[in-house]
Design a protein around this motif. Sequence first.
Motif, short mmCIF file in Angstrom:
data_model
loop_
_atom_site.label_atom_id
_atom_site.label_comp_id
_atom_site.label_asym_id
_atom_site.label_seq_id
_atom_site.Cartn_x
_atom_site.Cartn_y
_atom_site.Cartn_z
N PRO A 20 -33.93 70.19 33.06
CA PRO A 20 -32.81 69.89 32.15
C PRO A 20 -33.31 69.61 30.74
CG PRO A 20 -33.35 67.95 33.45
CD PRO A 20 -34.25 69.06 33.93
N SER A 21 -32.45 69.79 29.75
CA SER A 21 -32.80 69.39 28.37
C SER A 21 -31.51 69.07 27.62
CB SER A 21 -33.57 70.51 27.67
OG SER A 21 -32.81 71.69 27.61
N LEU A 22 -31.64 68.20 26.65
CA LEU A 22 -30.50 67.78 25.84
C LEU A 22 -29.84 69.02 25.22
CD1 LEU A 22 -29.06 65.25 24.76
CD2 LEU A 22 -30.94 64.92 23.18
N ASN A 39 -29.20 71.66 26.47
CA ASN A 39 -29.88 72.88 26.98
C ASN A 39 -30.61 73.62 25.85
OD1 ASN A 39 -30.72 74.68 28.96
ND2 ASN A 39 -28.83 75.86 28.96
N ARG A 62 -30.62 72.61 41.65
CA ARG A 62 -30.19 71.49 40.80
C ARG A 62 -29.44 71.98 39.57
NH1 ARG A 62 -30.42 69.41 36.21
NH2 ARG A 62 -31.55 71.29 35.58
N PHE A 63 -28.39 71.27 39.21
CA PHE A 63 -27.71 71.52 37.93
C PHE A 63 -26.95 70.25 37.57
CE2 PHE A 63 -24.69 72.50 41.19
CZ PHE A 63 -23.45 72.13 40.69
N SER A 64 -26.60 70.10 36.31
CA SER A 64 -25.82 68.93 35.88
C SER A 64 -24.38 69.13 36.32
CB SER A 64 -25.87 68.79 34.36
OG SER A 64 -27.17 68.46 33.95
N ARG A 108 -20.88 67.80 36.07
CA ARG A 108 -20.07 66.87 35.28
C ARG A 108 -18.66 66.70 35.81
NH1 ARG A 108 -22.98 70.16 31.79
NH2 ARG A 108 -24.66 69.10 30.66
N VAL A 167 -24.93 74.75 26.11
CA VAL A 167 -24.13 74.35 27.28
C VAL A 167 -22.88 75.23 27.39
CG1 VAL A 167 -22.93 72.44 28.41
CG2 VAL A 167 -24.94 71.97 26.98
N ARG A 211 -20.01 63.49 27.42
CA ARG A 211 -20.32 64.11 26.15
C ARG A 211 -19.40 65.32 26.01
NH1 ARG A 211 -26.23 63.17 24.85
NH2 ARG A 211 -25.79 62.48 22.77
N MET A 237 -26.22 63.45 33.67
CA MET A 237 -26.91 62.48 32.81
C MET A 237 -25.98 62.01 31.71
SD MET A 237 -30.46 64.56 32.71
CE MET A 237 -29.86 65.97 33.62
N SER A 292 -26.69 60.09 28.23
CA SER A 292 -27.78 59.49 27.46
C SER A 292 -27.33 58.82 26.17
CB SER A 292 -28.87 60.52 27.18
OG SER A 292 -28.37 61.60 26.43
N GLN A 293 -26.02 58.76 25.90
CA GLN A 293 -25.58 58.08 24.68
C GLN A 293 -26.13 56.66 24.58
OE1 GLN A 293 -23.71 59.81 26.80
NE2 GLN A 293 -21.82 60.59 25.89
N MET A 322 -32.95 56.81 30.87
CA MET A 322 -31.83 57.72 31.20
C MET A 322 -30.83 56.99 32.09
SD MET A 322 -30.50 60.64 30.70
CE MET A 322 -31.75 61.75 30.09
N THR A 349 -27.07 76.60 34.91
CA THR A 349 -26.85 77.14 33.56
C THR A 349 -28.00 78.10 33.20
OG1 THR A 349 -27.90 75.17 32.70
CG2 THR A 349 -25.50 75.21 32.67
N ARG A 402 -31.10 80.15 31.24
CA ARG A 402 -32.33 79.80 30.53
C ARG A 402 -32.83 81.02 29.78
NH1 ARG A 402 -30.69 75.66 32.11
NH2 ARG A 402 -31.80 73.95 33.12
C1 LIG Z 1 -32.88 63.98 27.47
C2 LIG Z 1 -31.60 64.53 28.06
C3 LIG Z 1 -30.38 63.96 27.73
C4 LIG Z 1 -29.19 64.47 28.28
N1 LIG Z 1 -27.99 63.86 27.97
C5 LIG Z 1 -26.84 64.32 28.52
C6 LIG Z 1 -25.59 63.68 28.26
O1 LIG Z 1 -25.53 62.66 27.56
N2 LIG Z 1 -24.47 64.20 28.82
C7 LIG Z 1 -24.50 65.31 29.63
O2 LIG Z 1 -23.47 65.72 30.11
N3 LIG Z 1 -25.70 65.92 29.92
C8 LIG Z 1 -26.84 65.46 29.38
N4 LIG Z 1 -28.04 66.06 29.67
C9 LIG Z 1 -28.04 67.24 30.55
C10 LIG Z 1 -28.17 68.55 29.76
O3 LIG Z 1 -27.01 68.79 29.00
C11 LIG Z 1 -28.44 69.68 30.75
O4 LIG Z 1 -29.66 69.43 31.39
C12 LIG Z 1 -28.51 71.05 30.11
O5 LIG Z 1 -27.27 71.39 29.58
C13 LIG Z 1 -28.96 72.12 31.12
O6 LIG Z 1 -28.10 72.16 32.21
P1 LIG Z 1 -28.55 71.84 33.71
O7 LIG Z 1 -28.94 70.40 33.78
O8 LIG Z 1 -27.30 72.14 34.50
O9 LIG Z 1 -29.69 72.71 34.07
C14 LIG Z 1 -29.24 65.56 29.16
C15 LIG Z 1 -30.48 66.10 29.52
C16 LIG Z 1 -31.65 65.59 29.00
C17 LIG Z 1 -32.99 66.15 29.42
#
Ligand SMILES: Cc1cc2nc3c(=O)[nH]c(=O)nc-3n(C[C@H](O)[C@H](O)[C@H](O)COP(=O)(O)O)c2cc1C
Length: 329
Positions: free
Chosen positions: A21-23, A25, A119-121, A123, A196, A214, A269, A271-272, A295, A308, A310
């Motif tokens: 994952p990354s902020l 994406n 794995r995926f975020s 929401r 995203v 977010r 995640m 992270s706010q 986190m 998502t 890459r």
């Molecule tokens: C440092 C960091 C902070 C993140 N903060 C948020 C967040 O505040 N809200 C959110 O919905 N996702 C957050 N994410 C998730 C990313 O949006 C997500 O990993 C990215 O869109 C890729 O999608 P995936 O996790 O489904 O692979 C964060 C990920 C990382 C690594």
Amino acid sequence: MTTGYSAEQLTAAVHDAVRAPSLHNTQPWRFRLRDGGIEVRVDPQRRLPATDPSGWGARIACGAALFNLRLSLAVAGTPATVRLRPYPADPDVVARLVPDVPRRPTPAEQSLYAAIDRRFSNRAPFWPDPVPADARWRLGEAARAEQCWLELLIGTTAVNALGEIARSAHRVLERDPAYVTERSTWIRSEPSPDGVPTAAGGPQSEPQDLLPQRGYGGRNRPPGRDFEPEPLVAVLGSAGNTATDQVVAGQALQRVLLTATDAGLAASMISQPIEVPGAREALRLSLGRFGTPQMVMRIGYGQPGVATPRRSVDEVIDLPVATPSTAGR
Ligand SMILES: Cc1cc2nc3c(=O)[nH]c(=O)nc-3n(C[C@H](O)[C@H](O)[C@H](O)COP(=O)(O)O)c2cc1C
């Protein structure tokens, strides 16, 4: 004894690393081979100046990618010895991996590895079913195995306190036009290899929500309805907050997320409250823990979803430049 990793081994492992994952994406990583070692670097082109001015998020993401890289190499029978931030003069290099003694992967490595692509975020709202005690224990163990801690918030008082901190951090961020503009440039309504996708954005927030989503341009939802009954909320923390601690925390984050996936759980995640310094300190005090929160996650049983996109592996790998002795061979 292996002398070094090959370009083929690098390519195969990076294929797994980039699933991290990354902020927003942004995928803020690059990988290269140097003297037989694999180096993971923060990509300065992919920094988020308004959202992540200190580079915390990029180091967490690179740490998560590093964890996948370690797993991938181990499962291929070529585990690595890792040195974090090996060059003081080049702080963008977050890790260097050199081959350790070859061995068979453990069953635990194999199951975590199998979770990388699943794995995926997630929401969307989670089902009300509670996360069982053994899964909670495994999540805490995953953090501890990577020298971090995981605080699972128990009871409405603790969850409400975190909700209040997170919502106020969200409001602080939303008042910053640079932050809002930067986020909007990473929302994708058309297919794209980064950013995203709106389909992954989750439902829009409502004022009564406990945790702030977010805004990724997700779908509307019926007004006035609660988002979900009571998710398991977890805070991941590290011993300190140096750049190295943040890379350590990124590895722990990925181990926790893969452990959750392996246990059939979904996670997202938030992270706010980490990004706003006052909120992070309030969170630390409310937990009464030494160290630094890195986190916040919600974890539970989720609805199905998809991974998502890459960027391709070729875009993030720097192959070594041929030296005169190897050129033309
Ligand atoms: C440092 C960091 C902070 C993140 N903060 C948020 C967040 O505040 N809200 C959110 O919905 N996702 C957050 N994410 C998730 C990313 O949006 C997500 O990993 C990215 O869109 C890729 O999608 P995936 O996790 O489904 O692979 C964060 C990920 C990382 C690594």
